[in-house]
Design an enzyme around this catalytic site. Sequence first.
Site: not given
Length: 88
Positions: A14-16
Amino acid sequence: MKEIKVVVIDPVGLHARPATVAVNAASKFKSEVKVAYKERSVNMKSIMGVMSLGIPTQSEITITCDGEDEDVAIQTIEEILKTQKVIG
Protein backbone atom coordinates in the site's frame (compact mmCIF):
# COMPACT_ATOMS: atom_id res chain seq x y z
CA MET A 1 -19.65 -0.73 12.85
CA LYS A 2 -18.71 -2.37 9.56
CA GLU A 3 -15.47 -4.26 9.06
CA ILE A 4 -13.72 -6.01 6.19
CA LYS A 5 -10.49 -7.98 6.05
CA VAL A 6 -8.63 -7.81 2.74
CA VAL A 7 -5.24 -8.87 1.36
CA VAL A 8 -2.96 -6.32 -0.30
CA ILE A 9 -1.98 -7.70 -3.73
CA ASP A 10 -0.07 -4.70 -5.13
CA PRO A 11 3.55 -5.86 -5.59
CA VAL A 12 4.77 -2.70 -3.85
CA GLY A 13 2.22 -2.89 -1.03
CA LEU A 14 0.00 0.00 0.00
CA HIS A 15 2.29 2.73 -1.34
CA ALA A 16 1.79 6.49 -1.70
CA ARG A 17 -0.38 6.72 -4.83
CA PRO A 18 -3.14 4.25 -3.86
CA ALA A 19 -2.89 5.32 -0.22
CA THR A 20 -3.63 8.90 -1.28
CA VAL A 21 -6.65 7.74 -3.29
CA ALA A 22 -7.91 5.73 -0.30
CA VAL A 23 -7.38 8.65 2.12
CA ASN A 24 -9.23 11.03 -0.20
CA ALA A 25 -12.12 8.57 -0.46
CA ALA A 26 -12.26 8.00 3.31
CA SER A 27 -12.19 11.75 3.97
CA LYS A 28 -15.50 12.23 2.13
CA PHE A 29 -17.42 10.32 4.80
CA LYS A 30 -18.63 11.40 8.23
CA SER A 31 -17.93 7.96 9.70
CA GLU A 32 -14.73 7.16 11.53
CA VAL A 33 -12.62 5.09 9.11
CA LYS A 34 -9.63 3.09 10.34
CA VAL A 35 -7.14 0.70 8.79
CA ALA A 36 -5.33 -1.86 10.94
CA TYR A 37 -2.19 -3.87 10.26
CA LYS A 38 -0.13 -5.91 12.74
CA GLU A 39 -2.17 -4.80 15.76
CA ARG A 40 -1.75 -1.10 14.89
CA SER A 41 -4.76 0.91 13.84
CA VAL A 42 -4.70 4.38 12.28
CA ASN A 43 -7.17 6.89 10.97
CA MET A 44 -7.63 6.18 7.26
CA LYS A 45 -8.25 9.89 6.69
CA SER A 46 -4.58 10.60 7.50
CA ILE A 47 -2.01 9.94 4.77
CA MET A 48 0.81 10.04 7.32
CA GLY A 49 -1.01 7.50 9.49
CA VAL A 50 -1.64 5.12 6.60
CA MET A 51 1.92 5.42 5.30
CA SER A 52 3.34 4.88 8.81
CA LEU A 53 1.94 1.33 8.78
CA GLY A 54 4.34 0.35 5.96
CA ILE A 55 1.94 -2.27 4.58
CA PRO A 56 3.79 -4.69 2.26
CA THR A 57 2.32 -6.94 -0.42
CA GLN A 58 0.44 -10.10 0.67
CA SER A 59 -0.50 -8.49 4.00
CA GLU A 60 -3.94 -8.81 5.53
CA ILE A 61 -5.39 -5.50 6.63
CA THR A 62 -8.65 -4.68 8.38
CA ILE A 63 -10.71 -1.65 7.40
CA THR A 64 -13.43 -0.48 9.79
CA CYS A 65 -16.07 2.20 9.42
CA ASP A 66 -18.19 3.41 12.30
CA GLY A 67 -20.82 6.11 11.93
CA GLU A 68 -23.93 7.24 10.14
CA ASP A 69 -22.67 6.50 6.61
CA GLU A 70 -20.59 3.39 7.44
CA ASP A 71 -22.31 1.12 4.88
CA VAL A 72 -21.59 3.39 1.94
CA ALA A 73 -18.13 4.28 3.27
CA ILE A 74 -16.84 0.70 3.56
CA GLN A 75 -18.31 -0.30 0.20
CA THR A 76 -16.82 2.74 -1.57
CA ILE A 77 -13.36 2.31 -0.04
CA GLU A 78 -13.29 -1.40 -0.94
CA GLU A 79 -14.31 -0.63 -4.53
CA ILE A 80 -11.66 2.09 -4.86
CA LEU A 81 -8.90 -0.20 -3.54
CA LYS A 82 -9.98 -2.95 -5.95
CA THR A 83 -10.05 -0.47 -8.86
CA GLN A 84 -6.51 0.65 -7.94
CA LYS A 85 -5.52 -3.07 -7.88
CA VAL A 86 -4.32 -2.72 -4.31
CA ILE A 87 -6.53 -5.50 -2.95
CA GLY A 88 -7.85 -8.66 -4.59
